[in-house]
Scaffold this active site. Structure first.
Site, PDB file in Angstrom:
ATOM      1  N   ASP A 118      46.971  -4.258 -14.602  1.00  0.00           N
ATOM      2  CA  ASP A 118      47.346  -3.563 -13.371  1.00  0.00           C
ATOM      3  C   ASP A 118      48.741  -2.943 -13.500  1.00  0.00           C
ATOM      4  O   ASP A 118      49.435  -3.120 -14.504  1.00  0.00           O
ATOM      5  CB  ASP A 118      47.334  -4.588 -12.224  1.00  0.00           C
ATOM      6  CG  ASP A 118      46.788  -4.016 -10.929  1.00  0.00           C
ATOM      7  OD1 ASP A 118      46.931  -2.801 -10.708  1.00  0.00           O
ATOM      8  OD2 ASP A 118      46.211  -4.782 -10.136  1.00  0.00           O
ATOM      9  N   ASP A 129      42.668   0.631  -3.675  1.00  0.00           N
ATOM     10  CA  ASP A 129      41.842  -0.560  -3.450  1.00  0.00           C
ATOM     11  C   ASP A 129      40.837  -0.400  -2.310  1.00  0.00           C
ATOM     12  O   ASP A 129      41.115   0.248  -1.285  1.00  0.00           O
ATOM     13  CB  ASP A 129      42.731  -1.758  -3.093  1.00  0.00           C
ATOM     14  CG  ASP A 129      43.564  -2.248  -4.253  1.00  0.00           C
ATOM     15  OD1 ASP A 129      43.631  -1.551  -5.279  1.00  0.00           O
ATOM     16  OD2 ASP A 129      44.161  -3.330  -4.132  1.00  0.00           O
TER      17      ASP A 129
END
Length: 660
Positions: A356, A418
């Site tokens: 990430d 997201d």
């Protein structure tokens, strides 16, 4: 400044300033003159101001999903997008907003293109122009308008040879994008998706801990209990990701939440008292084949402590803003750093990685190296170390030129911000973002549309979009007793394989330059499944109105052989025969979705597939029509939908082969 155009690759051969240093930020500004009659522009931008309202959903719905009180007021179900009133961000404002995701915009005027954009597709008279920016020695962005802005990352009197962007011109909008990417691959540091291997987590259905547990509830017992509950209900989870929250982390080292650092080379024993090896062992005893672990490209949001790198026995690069350490920006040191860390992860039993926060390499090494050079050294060191340790990578927060220009080995990347559970507005925008972002990024890596919760009120539309993504398919249920097992049975075969399209789906030609969130049009995306044309249709209109639109085979992103086709609706059972030149009318209400399968009619016969699955042709292994006889073989038993002598029939199979 000496610029060169070599077959659609725009390169700075050399730029020299004898009076003052080139700024490390906006080093060069180049105005493009596009001498064409541009009618519409599809833009992918990193400018987060266009999605200003979206962030409000995280503090409300993410906490509802873990049975907590929301931290903010409930946001609107019809948030405005895009927001174009405050897009003139300074560089400092831009990077403070964590610009790691691209957002698609359809504009009528090229002068409206916002700063910090990375791709545009122009609709001009009888042809299309595609342009994508690169990170070579420096990084370039599009905007405002048709301006190219060059980011250096290091003050200097000279900028030596660096590729800025590629462009292509063609009368096919899909080919022009692919050509543009292939030109970039030839001069940049990545390989196209089709030339790279498929990661192991593309096999079967997955589960991720993030929306199920966040960091608050991540623990050994919670993971085991959820996975055990899913397996007991017959959900054949094949792989999982242990997401953020396992680390021994510091408190934030500034007022930024992402200034926390990882303190120790160990797992938080208050959450995982038996260590990771025991967790992996218990998961594999439950039937999980592959276990992945979350980390960031800089080890944690704000880097690492001195103690961490001492325990890892590596040299770190000091990052002064947080008094932390990150991997050094040269390939040998970066490889050594990552190899030590990944060897530790591999020894614990993990099979792959979710990496990430990758956009941060844009910032970490400013003043030390040119941004493109530093980014390549870090990305290559990371990917080579993962490859040596046989760990595939799921890339996240990585939609910037510094990342995608260097995906030499990595072959899956998230293609949107997201997923936010239970929120109508995010459901619509999440599908919009992924669909249009994938037009570009699916040529670089398999698109990851992110996880979803199967008991989300809008689970069905999420599931369809994931099946059409062509990428990994995984859920994030917290409560196995609520899991929509019947929906998953339509996606997962008895052997654990998941149904998906042959290639990542693309928007159909008639909606390439439309805005299905704000306009009265249905979003249509198309691909093939076992060679059969398949189209998913979504109503993601912001106002929630019912929309009537049409599907046309001539608008698909690939050529369809002329003739008659049998069509079949997966969710309504609607069926019929149409000519390849006809339009098929369809009406959908708010957040309704349907899938249409098309099969060429030969002598009045055609086969659709097994009606039990979201993509009926997927379980089919062979299919032929000879002398008016249809024969097909399937991997599983089910109910065959077929056109026989001009009439539709549903025939239960007694085995895995059928002749009609």
């Amino acid at each position: 400044v000496h610029l060169e155009d070599r077959d659609g690759v725009i390169t700075v051969i050399k730029a020299v300033s004898r009076l003052k240093l080139f700024s490390p930020y906006e080093s060069l500004i180049i105005d493009l003159e596009i001498d064409e009659n541009v009618s519409r522009v599809l833009v992918l931008t990193l400018n987060t101001a266009v999605a200003e309202e979206l962030g409000k959903g995280f503090g409300y719905y993410n906490y509802l999903a873990i049975d907590r009180e929301p931290r903010v007021e409930r946001p609107s179900d019809a948030i405005p997008y895009p927001s174009l009133s405050k897009i003139d961000l300074s560089y400092v404002d831009h990077v403070s907003r964590v610009p790691c995701w691209t957002y698609p915009l359809v504009l009528r005027n090229i002068n409206e293109v916002p700063k910090y954009s990375i791709f545009m597709l122009l609709d001009v008279v009888k042809k299309y122009i595609a342009l994508m920016t690169l990170s070579s020695r420096v990084t370039s962005y599009i905007g405002p308008g048709s301006r190219i802005t060059v980011f250096n990352g290091k003050a200097s009197y000279e900028i030596e040879m660096t590729h800025l962007f590629t462009y292509s011109i063609d009368n096919d909008p899909y080919k022009v994008i692919e050509d543009c990417v292939h030109k970039a691959a030839k001069v940049s540091g990545f390989k196209p998706r089709k030339l790279k291997k498929k990661p192991i987590f593309m096999q079967g259905l997955g589960w991720c801990s993030w929306n199920a547990l966040l960091t608050e509830d991540l623990s050994h017992n919670n993971i085991i209990n959820i996975v055990k509950g899913l397996r007991e209900r017959g959900v054949p989870i094949k792989w999982i990701i242990v997401d953020d929250g396992w680390q021994i982390a510091s408190s934030p080292r500034s007022y930024y939440w992402f200034s926390k650092v990882i303190e120790r080379l160990d797992v938080d024993r208050s959450r995982f008292p038996y260590g990771f090896q025991q967790l992996v062992k218990e998961l594999k005893n439950l039937g999980i084949e592959f276990v992945g672990l979350w980390s960031t490209i800089n080890m944690y949001w704000g880097g690492t402590s001195k103690r961490f790198i001492d325990e890892l026995d590596v040299e770190g690069y000091r990052y002064p803003p947080f008094d932390s350490y990150v991997p050094p920006p040269d390939i040998a040191s970066a490889y050594h750093f990552y190899n030590k860390f990944f060897s530790w992860i591999k020894d614990l039993g993990f099979s792959f990685l979710k990496i990430d926060n990758q956009w941060i390499i844009h910032l970490l090494y400013q003043g030390t190296k040119h941004v493109g050079e530093a980014s390549r050294e870090i990305e290559y060191g990371l990917q080579l170390a993962a490859e040596v340790n046989n760990l595939d990578i799921l890339n996240c927060m990585s939609m910037t030129p510094e990342n995608y220009s260097n995906f030499l080995i990595s072959n899956v990347m998230r293609t949107s911000i997201d997923y936010i559970p239970f929120w109508k507005a995010d459901t619509k925008l999440h599908i919009l973002f992924n669909t249009y972002n994938s037009l570009l990024f699916s040529h670089i890596a398999y698109p990851d549309y992110d996880m979803w919760i199967t008991y989300d009120p809008y689970s069905k539309i999420h599931a369809v979009s994931r099946v059409f993504s062509g990428g990994p398919i995984y859920i994030t249920d917290r409560h196995p007793e609520k899991t929509d097992v019947e929906l998953l049975k339509k996606i997962v075969l008895p052997d654990g394989d998941v149904v998906r399209v042959d290639e990542p789906a693309s928007p159909t030609k008639d909606v390439l330059f439309s805005d299905p969130y704000n306009e009265d049009v249905l979003l249509k995306i198309a691909s093939r499944c076992r060679g059969f044309p398949v189209v998913a249709v979504f109503n993601i209109n912001r106002e929630g109105i019912t929309i009537t639109d049409s599907i046309s085979l001539k608008h698909l992103p690939f050529n369809v052989e002329p003739g008659l086709y049998a069509y079949y609706s997966v969710f309504t059972g609607r069926c019929g025969i149409m000519d390849s030149s006809d339009d098929l009318k369809i009406t959908l209400g708010e957040l309704e979705v349907d899938i249409y399968v098309f099969s060429k009619v030969i002598d009045g016969n055609a086969i659709i597939g097994l009606k039990e699955y979201i993509l009926p042709p997927y379980p089919m292994t062979t299919y032929s029509i000879k002398e008016k006889n249809i024969s097909a073989k399937f991997r599983v038993q089910g109910t065959v939908v077929a056109l026989i002598n001009g009439l539709f029939n549903e025939i239960p199979t007694q085995g895995t082969a059928i002749e009609l």
